[in-house]
Write an enzyme that holds these catalytic residues in place. Structure first.
Site, PDB file in Angstrom:
ATOM      1  N   HIS A 122      -2.922 -12.970  -4.661  1.00 58.36           N
ATOM      2  CA  HIS A 122      -3.083 -12.814  -6.115  1.00 58.36           C
ATOM      3  C   HIS A 122      -4.559 -12.603  -6.467  1.00 58.36           C
ATOM      4  O   HIS A 122      -4.901 -11.759  -7.297  1.00 58.36           O
ATOM      5  CB  HIS A 122      -2.615 -14.073  -6.852  1.00 58.36           C
ATOM      6  CG  HIS A 122      -1.173 -14.416  -6.665  1.00 58.36           C
ATOM      7  ND1 HIS A 122      -0.760 -15.535  -5.982  1.00 58.36           N
ATOM      8  CD2 HIS A 122      -0.045 -13.802  -7.094  1.00 58.36           C
ATOM      9  CE1 HIS A 122       0.558 -15.594  -6.010  1.00 58.36           C
ATOM     10  NE2 HIS A 122       1.033 -14.562  -6.666  1.00 58.36           N
TER      11      HIS A 122
ATOM     12  N   LEU B 134      -1.050 -19.554  -7.196  1.00 62.74           N
ATOM     13  CA  LEU B 134      -1.919 -18.448  -6.775  1.00 62.74           C
ATOM     14  C   LEU B 134      -2.505 -18.668  -5.385  1.00 62.74           C
ATOM     15  O   LEU B 134      -2.893 -19.777  -5.020  1.00 62.74           O
ATOM     16  CB  LEU B 134      -3.053 -18.275  -7.792  1.00 62.74           C
ATOM     17  CG  LEU B 134      -2.603 -17.965  -9.221  1.00 62.74           C
ATOM     18  CD1 LEU B 134      -3.815 -17.760 -10.129  1.00 62.74           C
ATOM     19  CD2 LEU B 134      -1.681 -16.754  -9.281  1.00 62.74           C
TER      20      LEU B 134
ATOM     21  N   GLY C 269       0.633  -5.867  -6.009  1.00 65.93           N
ATOM     22  CA  GLY C 269       0.439  -5.877  -4.556  1.00 65.93           C
ATOM     23  C   GLY C 269       1.456  -4.999  -3.846  1.00 65.93           C
ATOM     24  O   GLY C 269       2.623  -4.945  -4.243  1.00 65.93           O
TER      25      GLY C 269
HETATM   26  P1  AMP Z   1       4.192 -13.072  -7.617  1.00 65.31           P
HETATM   27  O1  AMP Z   1       3.388 -14.189  -8.173  1.00 65.31           O
HETATM   28  O2  AMP Z   1       4.837 -13.369  -6.303  1.00 65.31           O
HETATM   29  O3  AMP Z   1       5.147 -12.458  -8.624  1.00 65.31           O
HETATM   30  O4  AMP Z   1       3.160 -11.917  -7.276  1.00 65.31           O
HETATM   31  C1  AMP Z   1       2.306 -11.405  -8.261  1.00 65.31           C
HETATM   32  C2  AMP Z   1       1.597 -10.196  -7.721  1.00 65.31           C
HETATM   33  O5  AMP Z   1       0.856 -10.546  -6.559  1.00 65.31           O
HETATM   34  C3  AMP Z   1       2.582  -9.080  -7.284  1.00 65.31           C
HETATM   35  O6  AMP Z   1       2.043  -7.826  -7.677  1.00 65.31           O
HETATM   36  C4  AMP Z   1       2.592  -9.225  -5.788  1.00 65.31           C
HETATM   37  O7  AMP Z   1       2.895  -8.024  -5.108  1.00 65.31           O
HETATM   38  C5  AMP Z   1       1.162  -9.652  -5.518  1.00 65.31           C
HETATM   39  N1  AMP Z   1       1.071 -10.315  -4.224  1.00 65.31           N
HETATM   40  C6  AMP Z   1       1.804 -11.364  -3.781  1.00 65.31           C
HETATM   41  N2  AMP Z   1       1.477 -11.661  -2.513  1.00 65.31           N
HETATM   42  C7  AMP Z   1       0.527 -10.771  -2.135  1.00 65.31           C
HETATM   43  C8  AMP Z   1      -0.217 -10.561  -0.928  1.00 65.31           C
HETATM   44  N3  AMP Z   1      -0.047 -11.307   0.146  1.00 65.31           N
HETATM   45  N4  AMP Z   1      -1.127  -9.560  -0.917  1.00 65.31           N
HETATM   46  C9  AMP Z   1      -1.301  -8.768  -2.005  1.00 65.31           C
HETATM   47  N5  AMP Z   1      -0.643  -8.927  -3.164  1.00 65.31           N
HETATM   48  C10 AMP Z   1       0.263  -9.920  -3.231  1.00 65.31           C
END
Ligand code: AMP
Length: 290
Positions: free
Chosen positions: A37, A33, A147
């Protein structure tokens, strides 16, 4: 904060969490995270109580040559961060809990996932939709937080949610960036010092497009040329795709009209990064949000 490792227990806890007039919010993640996140968790906390966060590195969304094995795993630090934010449930199942022996079902959203990320990563979106459908069924949240960083993913999940009447409302949160503009990502941990510097070219190229749009440029070819000019000036960056697409259909557009995205993927060293900017009509002109 309760940490839960089995589907049966999570279903039971979620059923309890939805009782009465409580509004259950849900943030699915793959862990490692970062502030991106955590911004989703804060948004969920503002709008919902209780809040559940899942941490599951989903093997089905990784291709055979991708980074499943080396994907960063920082469970204890993740738990501490979520606890500090007041999260109520962390759902962290082992892979065999989500995909027991004999698992055979998958869900496909037709037409939105073949291009862009889907072309470079065949099967990726099927893995995402399958696991998110399962998670939605297990948790049955009122609101789910994603995100805009993964713009194509969230569009596909919105389509799945509508098509299958899933009864959760998807909330899309802004992209959280490092001080120098690099979009936060768990994969940024792979970047060495040179890669890390080069990686800012993605943000800089989107900023260059933003400046052109604010000067009145609406032609897609000229905007992408400007984007390429910035990317090509950075030898450490190998672009995969750069496109301006309709925000609804994800089909390419020739010139700005309605809502669209400028989407970008590039390899920096051995790491594949994605980024995007949202382009929205504002009176006679357009506003670009990076
Ligand atoms: P992940 O752990 O990469 O599957 O991401 C989980 C959630 O966090 C997804 O909805 C992503 O779009 C969101 N997310 C990842 N990086 C970012 C960021 N830099 N800004 C906003 N949301 C993010």
């Amino acid at each position: 904060m309760e940490t839960i490792h089995t589907v049966a227990w999570m279903k039971q806890a979620a059923a309890e969490a939805r009782r009465g007039d409580r509004i259950l919010g849900f943030v699915p993640t793959m862990g490692a995270l970062h502030e991106g996140h955590l911004s989703l968790v804060r948004a969920a906390r503002k709008q919902c109580s209780p809040v559940a966060v899942s941490i599951f590195v989903n093997p089905k969304q990784f291709g055979p040559s991708e980074d499943l094995q080396r994907y960063p795993r920082t469970f204890e630090a993740d738990r501490a961060a979520l606890d500090a934010l007041g999260v109520d449930y962390v759902f962290a199942p082992p892979p065999e809990e989500i995909y027991p022996a004999g698992f055979r079902t998958s869900v496909d959203v037709e037409g939105l996932g073949e291009r862009l990320e889907g072309r470079t990563r065949p099967g990726h979106f099927r893995g995402v939709t399958t696991v998110v459908l399962k998670l939605f069924e297990i948790v049955q949240p009122r609101f789910s937080f994603f995100g805009r960083k993964d713009a194509q993913q969230v569009r596909i999940l919105q389509q799945m949610t509508a098509d299958l009447n899933l009864g959760t409302e998807i909330v899309v949160c802004p992209i959280v960036r490092e001080a120098d503009g690099l979009a936060m990502s768990s994969r940024n941990a792979y970047l060495n010092e040179d890669d890390r510097r080069a990686a800012t070219a993605l943000f800089r190229s989107l900023e260059a497009v933003r400046r052109e749009v604010s000067r009145g440029e609406c032609d897609g070819v000229r905007l992408l040329a400007e984007l390429r000019r910035v990317l090509d000036a950075e030898p450490g960056v190998a672009p995969d795709y750069a496109e301006i697409v309709d925000a609804d259909t994800f089909e390419p557009v020739r010139s700005l009209r309605k809502r669209c995205y400028i989407l970008l993927a590039a390899r920096v060293g051995s790491t594949r990064l994605i980024d995007n900017a949202l382009i929205e009509p504002e009176g006679e002109t357009f506003r670009v949000t990076v």
